[in-house]
Design a protein around this motif. Structure first.
Motif, PDB file in Angstrom:
ATOM      1  N   ARG A   1     -13.685  -0.345  -3.472  1.00  0.00           N
ATOM      2  CA  ARG A   1     -13.237  -1.524  -2.736  1.00  0.00           C
ATOM      3  C   ARG A   1     -14.211  -2.687  -2.871  1.00  0.00           C
ATOM      4  O   ARG A   1     -13.820  -3.822  -3.133  1.00  0.00           O
ATOM      5  N   GLU A   2     -15.495  -2.416  -2.691  1.00  0.00           N
ATOM      6  CA  GLU A   2     -16.501  -3.480  -2.725  1.00  0.00           C
ATOM      7  C   GLU A   2     -16.572  -4.133  -4.103  1.00  0.00           C
ATOM      8  O   GLU A   2     -16.652  -5.362  -4.228  1.00  0.00           O
TER       9      GLU A   2
ATOM     10  N   SER B   1       0.828  -1.208   0.000  1.00  0.00           N
ATOM     11  CA  SER B   1       0.000   0.000   0.000  1.00  0.00           C
ATOM     12  C   SER B   1       0.861   1.257   0.000  1.00  0.00           C
ATOM     13  O   SER B   1       0.347   2.364  -0.145  1.00  0.00           O
TER      14      SER B   1
ATOM     15  N   TYR C   1     -14.203  -4.231  -6.417  1.00  0.00           N
ATOM     16  CA  TYR C   1     -13.002  -5.038  -6.615  1.00  0.00           C
ATOM     17  C   TYR C   1     -13.121  -6.358  -5.848  1.00  0.00           C
ATOM     18  O   TYR C   1     -12.731  -7.421  -6.336  1.00  0.00           O
TER      19      TYR C   1
ATOM     20  N   ILE D   1      -4.850  -2.791   4.721  1.00  0.00           N
ATOM     21  CA  ILE D   1      -6.079  -3.519   4.360  1.00  0.00           C
ATOM     22  C   ILE D   1      -7.159  -3.369   5.425  1.00  0.00           C
ATOM     23  O   ILE D   1      -8.155  -4.097   5.406  1.00  0.00           O
TER      24      ILE D   1
ATOM     25  N   GLY E   1      -7.930   0.772  -3.465  1.00  0.00           N
ATOM     26  CA  GLY E   1      -9.192   0.051  -3.333  1.00  0.00           C
ATOM     27  C   GLY E   1      -9.028  -1.434  -3.567  1.00  0.00           C
ATOM     28  O   GLY E   1      -9.640  -2.262  -2.876  1.00  0.00           O
TER      29      GLY E   1
ATOM     30  N   ALA F   1      -7.118  -2.866  -0.529  1.00  0.00           N
ATOM     31  CA  ALA F   1      -7.988  -2.900   0.652  1.00  0.00           C
ATOM     32  C   ALA F   1      -9.012  -4.022   0.571  1.00  0.00           C
ATOM     33  O   ALA F   1      -9.520  -4.485   1.599  1.00  0.00           O
ATOM     34  N   SER F   2      -9.333  -4.487  -0.664  1.00  0.00           N
ATOM     35  CA  SER F   2     -10.335  -5.541  -0.819  1.00  0.00           C
ATOM     36  C   SER F   2      -9.776  -6.932  -0.525  1.00  0.00           C
ATOM     37  O   SER F   2     -10.538  -7.899  -0.492  1.00  0.00           O
TER      38      SER F   2
END
Length: 657
Positions: free
Chosen positions: A232-233, A152, A235, A288, A263, A266-267
């Motif tokens: 994020r969601e 990240s 992905y 994450i 994103g 983080a997923s």
């Protein structure tokens, strides 16, 4: 619309006619669960029957802490027992990754199964098999493990780590492994790249690149492109679908998520069982958020200008050194790491793979003065037997061997050093008498001077190749002190400060003596460092009547000319020094075996014909250690295989179209 062909493959529905299957399909509804969601919980009322349409779930019993008792995949079902018996749930089921289920409520379940004797009989048989498996304590293994690698912070090296890790996992487990290179689409996609979501994950088989390894187990490669404007969601959903498809064919999916799409990174907890974060320091945020059940490991790649060496004294972080071998193209560098597992470049990736497999081996080397030379033979036999050592903990003489091995000295080099130093002359030249001005017969400074050239210019824990700790004892509190940072000289000097013989070492506010006083065989320290399996070596033998060391022999001969020795009635008693050393040997043998009780394998070389001072018999001592280690190889191999065999047994059978 429920797929009737799929429903017909489920054993409990094989008793249904075509018309009955059509009726059953109308009663089910599709439900989705994200990774870590609880589908059913122990103690709840059972009012729903589930069939797994896609994904993977884990079954946990009601113990504290709970124990995993099963894995559910496509075509499996659960929840029937509470419905049949009218009781509460006896297990908890959670989603190991995003899963699609077919659900039917109790009234519909009763209509489908309670009037079908064959279905009831089948449920009873399945229950018996499940109970038998729990009673035998069978090891549960998921079919597919997904590992994401990313940074990240925009650091370099995630692709190298991901590809190398995939190749090494394939070699160790001999299962199918895929390395997925995920990029964010910034230009028209390459025909060889799977473009999501423009194309379905069902196109995966056509885009896979098989491993080019000349027959050596390796990793397939899949290149995937994603849109740059997703959240994020979104992905998480796309990658979950991809993982679900790949899990039909691969035991391990290693995802390279890059370093420039927050994103996407983080997923990772939505579909990953493990996340390897490329960081600058061990305390860096992996990026994450809440990892949930995802295991987080950290890697430090020293090619990054902002990343600096850290003390190598625990399993995590995994420090990748600067190396010309790693400057090659990624595929070549990965092959080098696979082919050279004990190289400086190969060790951190090999250790990372072992940690993910639960097979990392910690070696605990005990104290014992000259007896400790047998540790070198143990190391040689283990290397010759193909047993990879991932970390070492050492006490007293074992600390010296542990530090040398962690520095990268091969057993052959350690053997050469032992021969050079283990002469009768050195037994005396290493001594720097204190003449009782200090709380020890010798000061220990000459010992450090003699050892210094063999460290090859390396002086601190952040220069080690393998995690290492040495064990000392706080003489004022009795605490075991595991040293894993600072100067190497301080670490093994403190650990070898035998009471009465070598002057204690003051470190900060502590006064440290030989680690054997508190923990002669530091198996617990190896566990604390992160080892999954421990091999403990207690080289101190039982006392054997009639075995006399050279110092005692000389003392007895000289004392024969002492007229005063004939006056007292103690002439035939051991001298004070022998009494102290023999007492310590008895204590270390018994306490060492007790302290090693947590180890998976204990090695006890037969050294009862030797004495603590006989460094000049290095070759004999080393060979005795090697003999004992060779006898222990089957037990070590069995312990490792117990972790690997379930992975092979659970391996997916191939893509489901």
């Amino acid at each position: 619309m429920i797929d009737l062909d799929f429903l017909a493959t489920i054993p409990v529905f094989r008793f249904f006619t075509g018309q009955e299957l059509e009726g059953a399909a109308k009663l089910f509804k599709e439900v989705s669960f994200a990774k870590d969601d609880v589908v059913i919980r122990v103690g709840e009322a059972g009012d729903t029957f589930y069939v797994v349409l896609d994904g993977e779930l884990e079954v946990w019993d009601g113990r504290r802490p709970p124990r995993q008792t099963g894995v559910l995949k496509r075509g499996d079902y659960f929840g029937e027992m509470a419905l049949l018996q009218g009781g509460k749930r006896t297990a908890t089921v959670t989603a190991a990754r995003r899963s699609e289920l077919l659900a039917v409520d109790k009234p519909a379940f009763d209509r489908l199964f309670l009037k079908n004797p064959k279905a009831i009989e089948y449920f009873a048989r399945v229950l018996s098999q499940r109970l038998a498996g729990v009673t035998r304590g069978e090891r549960i293994q998921r079919a597919t493990t997904t590992i994401s690698v990313a940074s990240s912070k925009g650091l370099k090296g995630e692709t190298l780590i991901a590809r190398s890790l995939a190749v090494v996992l394939g070699q160790i487990t001999r299962t199918e492994v895929v390395h997925v290179e995920v990029t964010v689409r910034k230009h028209p996609p390459d025909p060889a790249v799977l473009d999501l979501p423009a194309k379905s994950a069902n196109a995966v088989p056509r885009k896979l690149q098989p491993p080019h390894d000349g027959g050596v187990p390796g990793a397939a490669v899949l290149k995937v492109a994603l849109r740059p404007d997703l959240g994020r969601e979104a992905y998480g959903v796309l990658m979950s679908d991809l993982v679900s498809k790949l899990s039909d064919a691969f035991s391990f999916i290693v995802l390279d998520l890059g370093s420039d799409t927050p994103g996407l990174i983080a997923s990772a907890p939505d579909y990953s069982n493990a996340f390897v974060a490329l960081v600058d320091t061990p305390d860096d945020d992996p990026g994450i958020g809440d990892p949930g059940s995802t295991k987080v490991l950290r890697a430090i790649n020293l090619v990054n200008s902002t990343s600096h060496p850290v003390p190598v004294s625990s399993s995590d972080p995994f420090v990748v050194p600067r190396s010309g071998a790693l400057a090659r193209p990624v595929a070549e560098a990965a092959e080098y790491i696979r082919a050279n597992p004990r190289s400086a470049a190969g060790l951190p990736i090999q250790r990372l793979a072992h940690k993910l497999l639960g097979t990392s081996i910690g070696l605990a080397l005990g104290g014992g003065a000259a007896f400790g030379l047998a540790h070198i033979g143990v190391l040689k036999a283990l290397e010759d037997g193909g047993v990879p050592i991932d970390l070492v903990a050492g006490c007293s003489q074992g600390s010296i061997v542990a530090v040398g091995y962690a520095l990268g000295l091969a057993p052959s080099e350690l053997m050469k050093i032992a021969r050079e130093l283990g002469t009768r002359r050195n037994i005396f030249t290493v001594s720097d008498p204190t003449f009782f001005t200090q709380p020890g017969i010798i000061a220990g400074s000459r010992f450090l001077e003699m050892m210094r050239p063999y460290l090859n210019g390396k002086t601190t824990f952040d220069q080690l190749l393998l995690p290492c700790r040495t064990v000392a004892t706080d003489v004022e509190t009795g605490e075991r002190i595991a040293i894993g940072s600072g100067k190497l000289e301080t670490a093994y000097r403190a650990s070898t400060s035998l009471p009465m013989v070598v002057t204690p070492l003051k470190v900060g506010e502590r006064v440290l003596v030989d680690g054997s006083v508190a923990d002669p065989v530091p198996a617990e320290v190896a566990l604390e460092m992160g080892a999954d399996l421990t091999v403990a070596v207690n080289v101190v033998p039982r006392m054997k009547h009639g075995v006399e060391n050279v110092l005692s022999t000389w003392y007895r001969r000289i004392n024969a000319f002492n007229p005063l020795s004939y006056v007292s009635d103690t002439r035939d008693l051991p001298n004070l020094f022998d009494i102290v050393m023999n007492s310590l040997q008895i204590l270390q043998y018994e306490l060492g075996n007790f302290k090693a009780i947590s180890a998976d394998v204990l090695i006890n070389p037969d050294l009862s014909d030797f004495t603590w001072v006989e460094y000049y018999r290095a070759d004999e001592l080393i060979e005795r250690g090697a003999e004992a280690a060779r006898r222990a190889l089957p037990a070590i191999e069995k312990a490792v295989e117990s972790r690997i065999a379930p992975i092979r047994q659970a391996a997916p059978r191939g893509f489901v179209e």
